[in-house]
Design a protein around this motif. Structure first.
Motif, mmCIF file in Angstrom:
data_model
loop_
_atom_site.group_PDB
_atom_site.id
_atom_site.type_symbol
_atom_site.label_atom_id
_atom_site.label_comp_id
_atom_site.label_asym_id
_atom_site.label_seq_id
_atom_site.Cartn_x
_atom_site.Cartn_y
_atom_site.Cartn_z
ATOM 1 N N GLY A 1 -6.803 15.758 1.443
ATOM 2 C CA GLY A 1 -7.697 14.759 2.007
ATOM 3 C C GLY A 1 -7.997 13.543 1.155
ATOM 4 N N ASP A 2 -7.240 13.294 0.068
ATOM 5 C CA ASP A 2 -7.475 12.097 -0.741
ATOM 6 C C ASP A 2 -7.062 10.855 0.042
ATOM 7 O OD1 ASP A 2 -8.045 14.002 -2.623
ATOM 8 O OD2 ASP A 2 -7.002 12.985 -4.254
ATOM 9 N N SER A 3 -7.954 9.883 0.135
ATOM 10 C CA SER A 3 -7.642 8.661 0.871
ATOM 11 C C SER A 3 -7.014 7.589 -0.012
ATOM 12 C CB SER A 3 -8.919 8.102 1.517
ATOM 13 O OG SER A 3 -9.901 7.829 0.530
ATOM 14 N N LEU B 1 0.848 -1.180 0.000
ATOM 15 C CA LEU B 1 0.000 0.000 0.000
ATOM 16 C C LEU B 1 0.890 1.239 0.000
ATOM 17 C CD1 LEU B 1 -3.007 0.816 0.126
ATOM 18 C CD2 LEU B 1 -2.746 0.991 2.603
ATOM 19 N N LEU B 2 0.822 2.020 -1.066
ATOM 20 C CA LEU B 2 1.665 3.202 -1.207
ATOM 21 C C LEU B 2 0.953 4.434 -0.666
ATOM 22 C CD1 LEU B 2 2.904 2.516 -4.854
ATOM 23 C CD2 LEU B 2 4.215 2.209 -2.756
ATOM 24 N N ARG B 3 1.710 5.305 -0.008
ATOM 25 C CA ARG B 3 1.163 6.554 0.534
ATOM 26 C C ARG B 3 1.077 7.583 -0.581
ATOM 27 N NH1 ARG B 3 3.069 11.397 2.680
ATOM 28 N NH2 ARG B 3 1.915 12.217 4.482
ATOM 29 N N PRO B 4 -0.056 8.314 -0.691
ATOM 30 C CA PRO B 4 -0.178 9.316 -1.759
ATOM 31 C C PRO B 4 0.844 10.438 -1.626
ATOM 32 C CG PRO B 4 -2.323 8.821 -0.792
ATOM 33 C CD PRO B 4 -1.295 8.177 0.077
ATOM 34 N N GLU B 5 1.113 11.071 -2.738
ATOM 35 C CA GLU B 5 1.979 12.247 -2.758
ATOM 36 C C GLU B 5 1.440 13.297 -1.784
ATOM 37 O OE1 GLU B 5 2.919 15.526 -6.150
ATOM 38 O OE2 GLU B 5 3.110 13.428 -6.782
ATOM 39 N N ASP B 6 2.344 14.087 -1.198
ATOM 40 C CA ASP B 6 1.973 15.013 -0.125
ATOM 41 C C ASP B 6 0.833 15.945 -0.519
ATOM 42 O OD1 ASP B 6 3.879 13.885 1.483
ATOM 43 O OD2 ASP B 6 5.406 15.404 1.095
#
Length: 389
Positions: free
Chosen positions: A248-250, A237-242
């Motif tokens: 607030g994008d999940s 599971l990759l963390r979204p770009e800052d």
């Protein structure tokens, strides 16, 4: 053009307006469907006709096929799976000399839309297999997420929401979160958010801190069936770009980058940004997300939902250096799959940079409709991706 509209156009008030360019073209698949009907008997008859057609095509090109495969085995395989000479030629180019590989690939990729866009079921099937695609990308040194195959022995149960699942796998640390995918899934339907747990027994909790099992619904039954057939993979599971975390994008935002072999050269023909809705597991419009056209300067157009309604602007801008990097990644990925005509690559915009999530040989009609300035459909119709192989 649908057959009903074609008949209305030819026989109705528009008949006199037909020209060589505007005349509707009846495809082989559409003609066969009309001639044999839509029932089970028609389906069986079409399978026989396609098999004979494939066997005849293999025999016609026996000289080229004999170099790589036993001819009799190739003819029998064509009769069983409806594959043709292009599929056998593509096996060698894709590094899969074993004829047994066609048993799993061709039936899934033989649908009319794959043949229309790519003309090669083998290449389309290899890309659409998310595990095989991921393996090839990582072997070539391209940034792709780490994956683990979840075999039939994997323990799974439905989570608190419709798109979550708890699972146990000895190679996965408990407490970690993963994306669970059907390796042959389409249209973002078979995607779940997975939580790795300690070993548990079906119908019982092994840990008092674990939540109780929930009643198996339709989605839970689908998940269990996919797990038993060994079609599921767990992907890191990759963390979204800052920028996306701040707004607030999940879900991990995803760029759909379309590469095509036009006039014998692989090129990027457009990009669309997909963002997930509140609480979404994947950036997919079927799960409440939006699609934004990415302009040449990196800016994004207003978001469109699955019904085509505007959902407001997006102020994100893709840096020029990042655009160049993503284009290079996708063209390099396309070159790993000989014979394929066009691919819609999903590139995740993560905090660690862009990652190639998967390729889509049938990437949908909504994407070219969002791309301005290029007659995409006319290009596809005229080239048919036959140049260069």
């Amino acid at each position: 053009m649908p057959l009903r509209l074609a008949a209305e156009f030819v026989c109705g008030a528009h008949g006199e307006q037909l020209t060589e360019e505007t005349a509707p073209r009846l495809t082989w698949d559409a003609a066969m469907a009309v001639a044999t009907g839509t029932g089970s008997a028609g389906h069986a008859l079409r399978s026989i006709v396609y098999g004979v057609r494939g066997g005849v095509d293999v025999w016609r090109h026996k000289q080229a096929i004999r170099r790589d495969h036993p001819l009799l085995d190739a003819v029998l395989m064509a009769l069983r799976t409806s594959c043709d000479s292009r599929d056998f030629a593509a096996l060698h180019k894709c590094g899969r000399r074993d004829l047994a590989a066609l048993r799993g690939i061709v039936p899934r990729a033989r649908r009319a839309e794959y043949r229309d866009w790519n003309n090669c079921a083998v290449a389309a099937g290899l890309i659409n297999d998310k595990a095989e695609c991921n393996r090839r990308l990582r072997a070539a040194g391209l940034e792709a997420p780490y994956q683990i195959h979840l075999g039939p022995e994997t323990m799974m149960r439905s989570g608190n929401s419709a798109r979550t699942v708890d699972f146990f796998h000895p190679a996965v640390p408990p407490g970690t979160r993963w994306m669970i995918k059907d390796r042959h899934g389409l249209q973002g339907e078979s995607v779940w958010l997975g939580r790795a747990c300690h070993r548990f027994e079906p119908g019982r909790d092994a840990d008092a801190n674990e939540k109780p099992d929930v009643e198996v619904d339709e989605k839970g039954a689908e998940l269990e069936a996919l797990a038993r057939s060994g079609r599921l993979v767990a992907e890191e599971l990759l963390r979204p770009e800052d920028w996306f975390v701040t707004v607030g994008d999940s879900a991990l935002p995803t760029l759909r980058v379309v590469t095509s072999k036009l006039r014998g050269q692989t090129e990027v023909v457009g990009m669309v940004l997909f963002r997930g809705g509140p609480g979404a597991v994947a950036a997919n419009r079927r799960q409440g997300g939006t699609a934004h056209l990415v302009h040449e300067d990196g800016s994004c157009a207003d978001g469109l939902d699955a019904q085509g309604r505007s959902r407001g602007p997006c102020t994100y801008r893709l840096p020029a250096s990042r655009t160049k990097e993503i284009h290079s990644m996708c063209i390099g990925a396309h070159d790993l799959f000989p014979c394929v005509g066009s691919v819609g690559w999903d590139v995740g915009l993560s905090s660690r940079g862009p990652f190639l999530l998967e390729g889509n040989p049938n990437w949908g009609m909504n994407v070219p409709q969002l791309m301005p300035g290029r007659p995409m459909l006319e290009e596809f119709r005229t080239t048919r991706f036959r140049d260069g192989w």
